[in-house]
Design a protein around this motif. Sequence first.
Motif, mmCIF file in Angstrom:
data_model
loop_
_atom_site.group_PDB
_atom_site.id
_atom_site.type_symbol
_atom_site.label_atom_id
_atom_site.label_comp_id
_atom_site.label_asym_id
_atom_site.label_seq_id
_atom_site.Cartn_x
_atom_site.Cartn_y
_atom_site.Cartn_z
ATOM 1 N N GLU A 56 -9.473 -13.500 -0.525
ATOM 2 C CA GLU A 56 -8.386 -12.708 -1.115
ATOM 3 C C GLU A 56 -8.754 -12.198 -2.518
ATOM 4 O O GLU A 56 -7.949 -11.530 -3.152
ATOM 5 N N SER A 90 -12.138 -9.525 1.590
ATOM 6 C CA SER A 90 -12.032 -8.923 2.936
ATOM 7 C C SER A 90 -10.868 -9.505 3.735
ATOM 8 O O SER A 90 -10.661 -9.133 4.886
ATOM 9 N N GLU A 91 -10.100 -10.406 3.153
ATOM 10 C CA GLU A 91 -8.840 -10.883 3.739
ATOM 11 C C GLU A 91 -8.994 -11.449 5.160
ATOM 12 O O GLU A 91 -8.108 -11.291 6.005
ATOM 13 N N ILE A 102 -1.975 -0.304 -5.831
ATOM 14 C CA ILE A 102 -0.724 -0.861 -5.296
ATOM 15 C C ILE A 102 -0.830 -2.376 -5.146
ATOM 16 O O ILE A 102 0.173 -3.057 -5.062
ATOM 17 N N THR A 103 -2.047 -2.898 -5.086
ATOM 18 C CA THR A 103 -2.185 -4.350 -5.075
ATOM 19 C C THR A 103 -3.402 -4.775 -5.876
ATOM 20 O O THR A 103 -4.552 -4.488 -5.530
ATOM 21 N N ALA A 104 -3.122 -5.452 -6.974
ATOM 22 C CA ALA A 104 -4.170 -5.845 -7.910
ATOM 23 C C ALA A 104 -4.830 -7.140 -7.491
ATOM 24 O O ALA A 104 -6.037 -7.282 -7.561
ATOM 25 N N GLU A 105 -4.013 -8.108 -7.011
ATOM 26 C CA GLU A 105 -4.589 -9.415 -6.704
ATOM 27 C C GLU A 105 -4.028 -10.050 -5.434
ATOM 28 O O GLU A 105 -4.655 -10.933 -4.867
ATOM 29 N N HIS A 106 -2.876 -9.622 -4.961
ATOM 30 C CA HIS A 106 -2.308 -10.267 -3.768
ATOM 31 C C HIS A 106 -2.989 -9.824 -2.477
ATOM 32 O O HIS A 106 -3.044 -10.573 -1.509
ATOM 33 N N GLY A 107 -3.482 -8.615 -2.445
ATOM 34 C CA GLY A 107 -4.123 -8.104 -1.232
ATOM 35 C C GLY A 107 -3.186 -7.267 -0.383
ATOM 36 O O GLY A 107 -1.973 -7.198 -0.626
ATOM 37 N N VAL A 108 -3.781 -6.633 0.604
ATOM 38 C CA VAL A 108 -3.037 -5.735 1.492
ATOM 39 C C VAL A 108 -2.368 -6.547 2.599
ATOM 40 O O VAL A 108 -1.171 -6.395 2.867
ATOM 41 N N LEU A 119 -0.834 1.606 2.282
ATOM 42 C CA LEU A 119 -2.235 1.724 1.834
ATOM 43 C C LEU A 119 -2.631 3.192 1.646
ATOM 44 O O LEU A 119 -3.409 3.538 0.756
ATOM 45 N N VAL A 162 -4.906 -5.519 6.911
ATOM 46 C CA VAL A 162 -5.561 -4.423 6.169
ATOM 47 C C VAL A 162 -5.559 -3.126 6.983
ATOM 48 O O VAL A 162 -5.050 -2.102 6.540
#
Lengths: 461, 461
Positions: B150, B202-203, B414-420, B428, B458
């Motif tokens: 993440e 890469s979640e 739109i997402t700095a650290e939480h992820g998609v 996205l 993602v």
Amino acid sequence: MKQEVIEVLKNIVGEDWVLTSLDQTQGYLYDETEALIRPKAAEDCVVVKPGTPEEIAQILKYANEVLVPVVPRGGGTGLCGAAIPTQTSIILSDERLNKILEIDEENLMVTCESGVTLAALLEKLHDYDNLFFPVHPGDEGAHIGGMAVENAGGAGAVKHGIMRNQIKGLQVVLPTGEIVNLGGKLIKNNTGLDLLHLMIGSEGILGIVTKVTLKLYPEPKHKGTLLVSFDNRKDAIAVVPKILQQGITPLAIEYMERDIALESAAHIGEKWPAEEGSVDVMIILSEDKEEELYEKSEVIVDLCENHNAVYTLIAETAKEQRSILAIRSNVYTAVVHDAADALDMAVPVGSIPDFMNDIFALADKYGARTPAVGHAGDGNIHNFIMRENGEIPSYYEALKEAMYKTAVKYGGTITAEHGVGKTRMANLNLQLSEKEIELIKGIKKAFDPNGILNPGTVVTI
Amino acid sequence: MKQEVIEVLKNIVGEDWVLTSLDQTQGYLYDETEALIRPKAAEDCVVVKPGTPEEIAQILKYANEVLVPVVPRGGGTGLCGAAIPTQTSIILSDERLNKILEIDEENLMVTCESGVTLAALLEKLHDYDNLFFPVHPGDEGAHIGGMAVENAGGAGAVKHGIMRNQIKGLQVVLPTGEIVNLGGKLIKNNTGLDLLHLMIGSEGILGIVTKVTLKLYPEPKHKGTLLVSFDNRKDAIAVVPKILQQGITPLAIEYMERDIALESAAHIGEKWPAEEGSVDVMIILSEDKEEELYEKSEVIVDLCENHNAVYTLIAETAKEQRSILAIRSNVYTAVVHDAADALDMAVPVGSIPDFMNDIFALADKYGARTPAVGHAGDGNIHNFIMRENGEIPSYYEALKEAMYKTAVKYGGTITAEHGVGKTRMANLNLQLSEKEIELIKGIKKAFDPNGILNPGTVVTI
């Protein structure tokens, strides 16, 4: 090259920006890769000099239609043959994309076109009181775009890292002609798979970089260079991890053997300051406070003197510092005429002494002369395999492979900063598994289904 | 889940490590994503707890044969639903991969299995005099493997960066079952396309991380926390880039609105020290020398007092510091029961004041309550969109989209650290172009041709 292709290119960029005769194009066929090991360039190439990303997009779309390879070219300072066209190609030079677009003092970043040289960037930063860019691969003719796709390193990596650590944004024309803007002036960004970091170090096989946004740093207020000399390689190398273990992070720790230091000094008409010893370690410190500089210098000098240093010099004047650094910077130019290959391995810093002992033993075994110079503080040493009677020595391939295997044994890499390009491809499987190479090919295909961009570089699809 | 699949899993990992009844599995179905916006989990899932990478490889190979999705799970502390199975799946928990394998003091690195919690890592580092790991996403139950995929951030990013800046090596089981070791204890490594950096963030769609090598730092000798209060959001936010422009790099600069600070303080039974003002900025400094700490603290206090600060506190005792940081850390837990969504945008630090003014204006326009807290020093602010009468407000989607567009307008994310994950996928395309999303899909296909790993995260292939 077919006349039809040339005509289309002239239509896209204008007649003045297409070179076709070998007289004009031959300066674009090679990079700085050692002459004896570089691949032979295809001479049937056309050089095109687009002025905008949109023109590059048109060229790439057309290249996909007619299936003609495109080889991107920056400053031509690369050392792995990535910019050498090995088949009839369109050589795409970014030399007209040479504008520094923005110095953003608020966010401490610079945005420039890909064809800006490192020299031009550094000169521009001189206009500002307090801005510093740390990555310096040696040759200031390097283009910033080339430095991005080759993930250039150099001497300053100990403190500030390599290009990957500085690149915040890239504009890229994809092999299929779309223009994308990756990243931004951001410290955090987690929007899916990170195409920005994939593009860094991609050696021109995934896209043509047209714009780069880089981090800048406040100029360090005080800089000092220490020169420490030892009687043998082993003592000199052993001290490197010990300096870092003091919790001191110099800008650079460079290792250099005396015979090539003297050769380089002679080459540029300078005098090497140390007479004692046969191997030198240079430590460059950058600090905000003068007392920090002195304090750390003393700690390092004490440490080295306790570890068999035979000579130490604290270069205090700017002139003294410049002279030492100029000699270090010119080693490559001074030695390359007599070198078969300049290897570019790296290992974990703590493993450098053992690794180098193994490397010296290998050289002895093959009876080879392999002087070494490099960025010991970041684990990256350049071992030269010298020519014999002006030719590649018979043991070259065997010795090189043995050295690469030694690097891999210590968890190292066969190429720390020069890249794979066309000259290291055959040895890539010593480090990467078959599956990793397959994944790289899969990514390449996703970006460049027809394989028109820089074919024969890194992988063959 | 088919009985046949369950039997095969039991054969691979042993009967004790397969959970099938909903009683046992329901703790594995959700992560920490806000309850009203998270996707509904498929309940027909089996949880498997492999003990080795080889067992994971077997599970993935089998999943490819029978085409059953596999959803990797770490500490379950994620905030984008990446770990929520939205179709009948094998949930693969790494909780048994919980060994810290090596603390390498020579190279300043730690290698641990993916299921080690951040808490366990920090506790282990306490045994050493002088080792520090800077990334702290708030919840110490996070697994190191999850933090890697993440690309976790948190408060310390101003000085030391995020997970991407710390990760040197990863062992990964690929979706097709091969085990690869990416990167190493290296500062420089240029062997082709960088699969290590592709895997970071890469979640869980490109592989299951089983081992992580991270950089460590010498423990900063002196730490201090400044609390500065302002009468309004605008003044508080405006001071953030000004601090950084002094050339001072704190560990963190946090922004917090008073109402949620008080809520958080009440939640954990602490008292917020400031009475004046309505918005707070916390600056955490870490320095090697005590005088540096005092000097920088004074510069910051002076600066803030010249920019409308109404209260300043230098927290000197460890107890005072802990109390302030605990209140900051618990904001999320204290507020989340009443939040519809906690956004996670970031913009260039210099644009934070303008960006936040636009965000406040949008909230006014929609009549929404949107308290904000966050890592202002790295450009990342969490804007909460609060519930109305316990429900998602009617304007939620419109306001969120308008806020995202505002971030993108400033070159933000739109997402700095939480992820998609699964919750930001629909938006996205506000940030990435169609072509970028197509490339991400292409990469996903190269790694996972059958799309069995974490589908619906993602991108959808």
